[in-house]
Write an enzyme that holds these catalytic residues in place. Sequence first.
Site, mmCIF file in Angstrom:
data_model
loop_
_atom_site.group_PDB
_atom_site.id
_atom_site.type_symbol
_atom_site.label_atom_id
_atom_site.label_comp_id
_atom_site.label_asym_id
_atom_site.label_seq_id
_atom_site.Cartn_x
_atom_site.Cartn_y
_atom_site.Cartn_z
ATOM 1 N N ARG A 167 0.897 -1.091 0.040
ATOM 2 C CA ARG A 167 0.195 -0.034 -0.019
ATOM 3 C C ARG A 167 0.776 1.281 -0.094
ATOM 4 O O ARG A 167 1.471 1.632 0.883
ATOM 5 C CB ARG A 167 -0.989 -0.034 1.158
ATOM 6 N N ASP A 449 -3.785 3.576 14.331
ATOM 7 C CA ASP A 449 -2.967 4.196 13.193
ATOM 8 C C ASP A 449 -3.733 5.456 12.621
ATOM 9 O O ASP A 449 -4.742 6.058 13.598
ATOM 10 C CB ASP A 449 -2.914 3.274 11.985
#
Length: 539
Positions: A167, A449
Amino acid sequence: MTSTSITGVTITAGIPHHAKHILTEDAIAFLANLSRAFEPTRQHLLQARIKRQAQIDAGIFPDFLPETAYIRNDPIWRGAPPAPGLVDRRVEITGPTDRKMVINALNSDVWTYMADFEDSTAPTWFNLIDGQVNLYDAVRRTISLKTQKKEYSLRTDKSVLPTLIVRPRGWHLDEAHFLVDGRPISGSLFDFGLYFFHNAKESVAQGFGPYFYLPKMESHLEARLWNDTFKLAQDTLAIPRGTIRGTVLIETILAAFEMDEIIYELREHSSGLNCGRWDYIFSFIKKFRNHAEFTLPDRGDVTMTIPFMSAYVTLLIQTCHKRGVHAMGGMAAQIPIKDDAEANKVAMAGVYKDKLREVLAGHDGTWVAHPHLAHIASEVFNKHMPTPNQLFKTRSEVKVTARDLINPYVKGGKITEAGVRKNLFICLGYMEAWLRGVGCVPINYLMEDAATAEVSRSQLYQWVQHGVKTVDTGVVITSSWTQKLLEEEVAKLLKDAPVGNKFREAAAHIRPEIAGDKFSDFLTTTLYDEILNIDKAKL
């Protein structure tokens, strides 16, 4: 500063000694070519985001695009068939690209591993370049690590390791250390380009391919930009078009209205869509933040079963399966609670219930953040999805309207002082770690996150702006009251914080964001300048 022979390219940092084979002259030229080809379009699309936000602020809410109805209504076209290593994706583990994580992820009992340069990585120069080194070695199955306590290497008792998916960062992020013609390169192109240049051919030789997760898109035109990037990259290295596959994270409310179109733009490169739940909630709050009727309750009450989240999930599954591509589920962010067996039992039961909901809804796989959760997700999917995927489950009964996707109703939802404090605690904990160059951090047995921090930050802004009242204490949430609670939470954290912590700095950054009059597009962009020089000692 690193000098290069590539005209117009400046690297404003040193190259680590172990990464000389990553930033080669040929790789630098490849990145420059991508940037020159696509930077004008990227900037145009970022400006389009600003204009769309202004329309929403004015009360023009999202709807399915009339000009692309022909794409949605055409029953014939399909995305690409699943590529090698992507046929069965029932459990995917995600995490940053540090060496220990990469080895542990590839040793996990999962089907794929998403190596993350985005939400779980603080983009210091060292983190990014070291991550590329680690993935270079991982693709070639030579990765290992020796610490004072333990040696790490890839398992030899598995004939097939999890398929690697990467990613890169979203289109909105720059890479300030790499300038092309005086401007920072796109973080997306930097992360994608370096990995693709070095690993595309080798990954194909290893039996899979250059596969990617594509984050934070807000329109099918942004998917078109990725598709054009894929074509140029493949053509440059003489790799057949369609070798690359990209799974798009539907993690913005605007992208939810263009799922058919996003798959269509990527057709030969599409490997499906994913429910990026936390970023999606963040996007919902962010886009509608100036409209009081879209105020959401405490984060814990915003579950996958509330109306707008349920509609999003079912439409995603229906759309993907109609087009023959995977519909991936969301993240289980829990971390095993080792010192409390009863609490751990409750937490793991919650994971099981969430994965059961996903597989029964029709998802073809799901995410976990910790290897110990893999067996729970595997148990659920193996039992209820004995085939490699369930693309055959068409969900033709689904009828999702534009209003369904933006229905803010949450039955029994409450806004509490405890919820305000929890959001402050999460923001401070995550931002403090980020300012030290750490992109994900365990907080209260959840792996937090950027996405989860963004939910907390945007909720605080929304509650202050609209002056909502807490149900437990009856206090109107004002800027001054929230600032008072912020100082209290900082004081609590400082009591046990180690020397060199960044909690005061984190508080300084979050303070204007929760006053109700300033809202930055992304926390990570506001903090980015703070970490540009964080790791010069490692170079």
